[in-house]
Each structure stands twice: as structure tokens, then as C-alpha cells.
Design a protein around this motif. Sequence first.
Motif, PDB file in Angstrom:
ATOM      1  N   THR A 119      -4.323 -12.901 157.920  1.00 25.52           N
ATOM      2  CA  THR A 119      -3.906 -13.160 156.519  1.00 25.52           C
ATOM      3  C   THR A 119      -3.948 -14.493 156.457  1.00 25.52           C
ATOM      4  O   THR A 119      -4.498 -15.223 155.582  1.00 25.52           O
ATOM      5  N   TRP A 123      -6.096 -17.026 154.067  1.00 27.16           N
ATOM      6  CA  TRP A 123      -5.790 -18.003 153.383  1.00 27.16           C
ATOM      7  C   TRP A 123      -6.213 -19.375 153.474  1.00 27.16           C
ATOM      8  O   TRP A 123      -6.747 -20.316 152.600  1.00 27.16           O
ATOM      9  N   ASP A 126      -9.901 -19.395 151.750  1.00 27.77           N
ATOM     10  CA  ASP A 126      -9.772 -19.620 150.383  1.00 27.77           C
ATOM     11  C   ASP A 126      -9.355 -21.056 150.145  1.00 27.77           C
ATOM     12  O   ASP A 126      -9.966 -21.431 149.267  1.00 27.77           O
ATOM     13  N   ALA A 133      -5.509 -20.021 143.619  1.00 27.41           N
ATOM     14  CA  ALA A 133      -4.450 -19.626 144.524  1.00 27.41           C
ATOM     15  C   ALA A 133      -4.019 -18.167 144.152  1.00 27.41           C
ATOM     16  O   ALA A 133      -4.500 -17.382 143.168  1.00 27.41           O
ATOM     17  N   LEU A 134      -3.131 -17.598 144.666  1.00 32.01           N
ATOM     18  CA  LEU A 134      -2.620 -16.228 144.487  1.00 32.01           C
ATOM     19  C   LEU A 134      -1.887 -16.154 143.124  1.00 32.01           C
ATOM     20  O   LEU A 134      -2.188 -15.310 142.505  1.00 32.01           O
ATOM     21  N   GLY A 157      -7.467 -13.307 144.863  1.00 36.91           N
ATOM     22  CA  GLY A 157      -6.718 -13.996 145.702  1.00 36.91           C
ATOM     23  C   GLY A 157      -5.995 -12.932 146.779  1.00 36.91           C
ATOM     24  O   GLY A 157      -6.085 -12.915 147.919  1.00 36.91           O
ATOM     25  N   LEU A 161      -6.580 -11.971 150.984  1.00 34.69           N
ATOM     26  CA  LEU A 161      -5.381 -12.124 151.906  1.00 34.69           C
ATOM     27  C   LEU A 161      -5.213 -10.466 152.371  1.00 34.69           C
ATOM     28  O   LEU A 161      -5.061 -10.411 153.792  1.00 34.69           O
TER      29      LEU A 161
END
Length: 538
Positions: A119, A123, A126, A133-134, A157, A161
Motif C-alpha cells: 500500500t 502511494w 501515485d 490524491a485520495l 486513488g 492503494l
Amino acid sequence: MFDNPEVLFYRKVILWRLVSSVTWALLLTPLLAAAFVLLSRFRLRHLVRPVSECLPVFTSVREVLGLLMICEMTVAFGLLNFRSYTVMPAVAHSKAVLLCRQLRPHRVLSCLYHCVMGTVLSWGCDILSNQRALVIPCPQNSGFHSDLGARCLNENGLVSLLAGGFVGFSYSLLGVVHNRNYVYFDTTQESKLFSVCRRLPRVLKRSATHACYNVVVFMVFYSCIGYIPKECVCKALGLHLDSSSVHPLHLVARLLDPPLLYHLWLSTTFLLFTWDVTLMLFRIFVTQVYTFPLQYHNLKNIARVLAGKHPTLVKYLALQDLALLSQDYSPRCKEVLRIHRRGGKAKRAAHTWLAVSHECLSRLTALTKRLNNYNSVATRHGGAGAQVPASINTPTLVQSLQRHREQEAFLKKDGSAGQGPELALFADCQAHIWAVEALANFVKVCVDERRDNVARGSFHHIFCCMIDLKEAVDQHLSLSGASRPRSCSMEDSYKTFPFVLQGRLQDAIKMMSYSLRIYLRKLPMSAEHQKRLQTYMQ
């Protein structure tokens, strides 16, 4: 504690090699990250723009933090490899049994660690690929935009993840099945640079292939149960999800979005390739030849290491060094064998040879006993199955015959020897192969030197031990009806151990017999061993 010579030796040999492998993995990480950024921003219509965009990518704070996250996970993965490595492959009756072993507490924790690392790596990917972003501000055409400070969930996002966590979990779960923790010793002795260059294309191809499989399986799972983590994240963070503007990914059309699939595949390939390169470097560094001292008074003497309570990897390194030093007429080989003169030096040489030969012969004798026990059980089962009359149909005999038929079918599956319990017999066979090579080479050197040495009194023990083991291996392969696998990866090289050992024994017996020639009849061997030796020679 630190005065213990075994602890000091372990720290020097193994831990420094671990540090070296992790350091080189960290040095390669920025290069791999730069290649990932270049590919993630690749556009077919604009070939020059991605390169110009990648040049200043590691100068901003955000990208540097992303790179640091990836480096931290690389170090964590290297340390986790060190905690779980083994020089003997994990062998079970079936892959289902191996998967059931994952229910043990330490294996469950390992899966969770890999899930978290995957995870965090996703991140970082990304961030480097400049993904959103998330949590993002709600779009203007959203019904929540009028709310002050309204935030919405970026489902792309979230998918990235979750995909990283899924890949990390499956990597750990299937790692036992694929023997990723198995540290194998390459048969070719070459420099670390050439070894890395030779293995790197194969590692990249495997990572890209496994990434495709992982992305497909993950998207299938997400299409079925993806709404559960999505709702949990929204409730936990107080986010909105406007399906009119933030398109839901549970629809098949959205799941097959080419940019999303490309990003997931590229991130997964980068994740797997980073881990596989770190594992590859650990295997290369930790299996490099280590030259052990031969002076018997030295606490790190090769004989003391073999007879001591050192880790299995250290003993494997000692056997590897023993097999290599016995291949030529080097001073180290002569130091093990030769009696220079009467007195202390001769006594120390005798101690070294007796300890080394005793350890090698003990290993070969133990394997011979294991094989004979297994062969006797297999022979009794086979004989019982052939002698049972057809009229007898009791439940016990029926179940016994059924189990026997299933075992025969299982052993002959794919034409490979050593499925399940058979391979477990040869799990530590690499050590036996080195022992056979070392003993045979020492015998040849002794005869060629034509000088008095400490090994001449052990010739008959060596011959008898190898003849007994050769007969046990031949009988075992004959009972199993096995054939050598045509091709297998290095992780599966242990499947060829029975055949490699059989060939090494045959070559060793012939080489020793040819070296001794007329002196064979003078060896104090039994008539049975003399007869079998003549059979092998013919």
C-alpha cells in the motif's frame, strides 16, 4: 555475548552481506523510480515532453517524499527477507498444504506486513506519477460543492492503494508456494555484476507477467466487493461520493479504462520488480563464496564450522568452500591432506581432515538411511498391493489400495521426481552434492600426489559410503518411476537434486576408481561392495 566466536562470525559473514545487498538495492531504487516516472508520463504523440517533465521531478518536496517512502519500503522488504530466508526449499504434499501453513501466526503477520508495504509503495508510485490524491475537493458540478470545505473521494486513488495492498498480500501468500524465500546456490561461479546482468531480464519479464495476473484478479475482486472499502473510507474520513461526477468503478466500462489499467499494471510491475531485485541481490550476495581458514586452532576453521552449531547457511558456505578448494592442487587443498612431517603440524592436518571427512560421511550416511527407510516402505506397499486377491473387499484394504493408487498417480504426475514427500527427502541435497564432490576430489588429489597423507586411511570408508548411497538413490528413482524435469527455474532447481546427486555419485565413483586402478583390490572393503563397484565400473 559478543565474545562468542559463533556470534561474531555470523555477524561478519551474513549481516554484512545483508547490508551490502540492501545498500545496492537502495542505490538502484532512484534509477528504477526514474524509469517508472518516464513510462508513467509516456505519451505516444509527445515523445519529448515526458523526458523534459521527468528531469525536475525529484527536485520538488512532494516527489522526494514519495521516493523516500519507496526507499523505506525497500529496506523493510530486505530486512523481512533476512528474517524468513531458508537454504532448504519448503516442500509439502500439495500446494494446498503450503497455503494452510500460512495460517500460522508469524505467516499471518508476514502477509500483513507485505500488505502494508504494498500500500505504501503504491502511494509513493501515485506521488511520482503525479496522480490525484485520495481526498480531493468536490467538483463544481457536484451537489456538495456549495458546502464549505466539502471533500470527495478520488476512487482512482483508492483503487491504486487497494491494488498495492492486494499485490503485497498475494506476494506473501504465494511466496511459500513459489519458494521465494529459498536461497539457492548457483552452479556457475561468476562475479556479482555478471550474475545481476544475467538474471535481471528474467526478473523483469516475470514481474511484468505477474503484474498482469494480479491486476486482472484484483479488478475482478473490486468489481464484486469494491463498494465495501469505498463506503468504509467515506464514513471514516467524512467524505462524499458523487456518482454523477466522480464515476464509480464498479461498472465494467470504468474498470476497463485504459489509462487506469495502464497505471495499475505499471505500478504493480514497479512494485514487484523492486522487491524481486532486492531479493535477487540478497541471494547473490549471501551465496558468494567465503574462504574459511584451515588452521585447526582458528575458531573459524572450516572443520569447526561444519561440526559447530552455526546457522545452516554458514554450514552451506563451508561445504561450498570445501568443494571448491578440493578441485585443484592449491596450497589450501594440500594443507588439508598432506602430512609434512611428524609433529604438531601433521597432527593439526589430521584433525582438520578427520573432522571434515567425518562431517561429509555423516551427511551421506544419514541420507542413505532416510532413502532406505523410504524405499522399504514403498516396496512393502507396492508388494502388498500386488498380492491382494480380487475377492477380498474389506473397507480397510479398499482404502489402503485407493491411497496407494492415488500416491502412484501423484508421484508420476508431470513426470517429475520428488513430488511432495519425495522432494522432502532431498531438500538438503545441495549439501550432499558438495560433500560427494569434495570427497572424490580429495581422493584424486591424494593419489596423484603420491605422498603420505592423512586421507589414505579413509579411502575404503568413502567408497563404501558412496556405493551405498548410489544404490539407495537408484532404487528410489526406480520405484518412483521418475524422469528428470526438462526445464525449471532457479527457484525450482531443487526438483533436479535427486538426478544431480545420482550423476555426481556416478562420476565420483568412476573418477576415484580410475585414479586408484590397481589399488582397488587392496582396499579393505567387503566382497559385496567390491562386487557392486565392479558393476558400476562396467
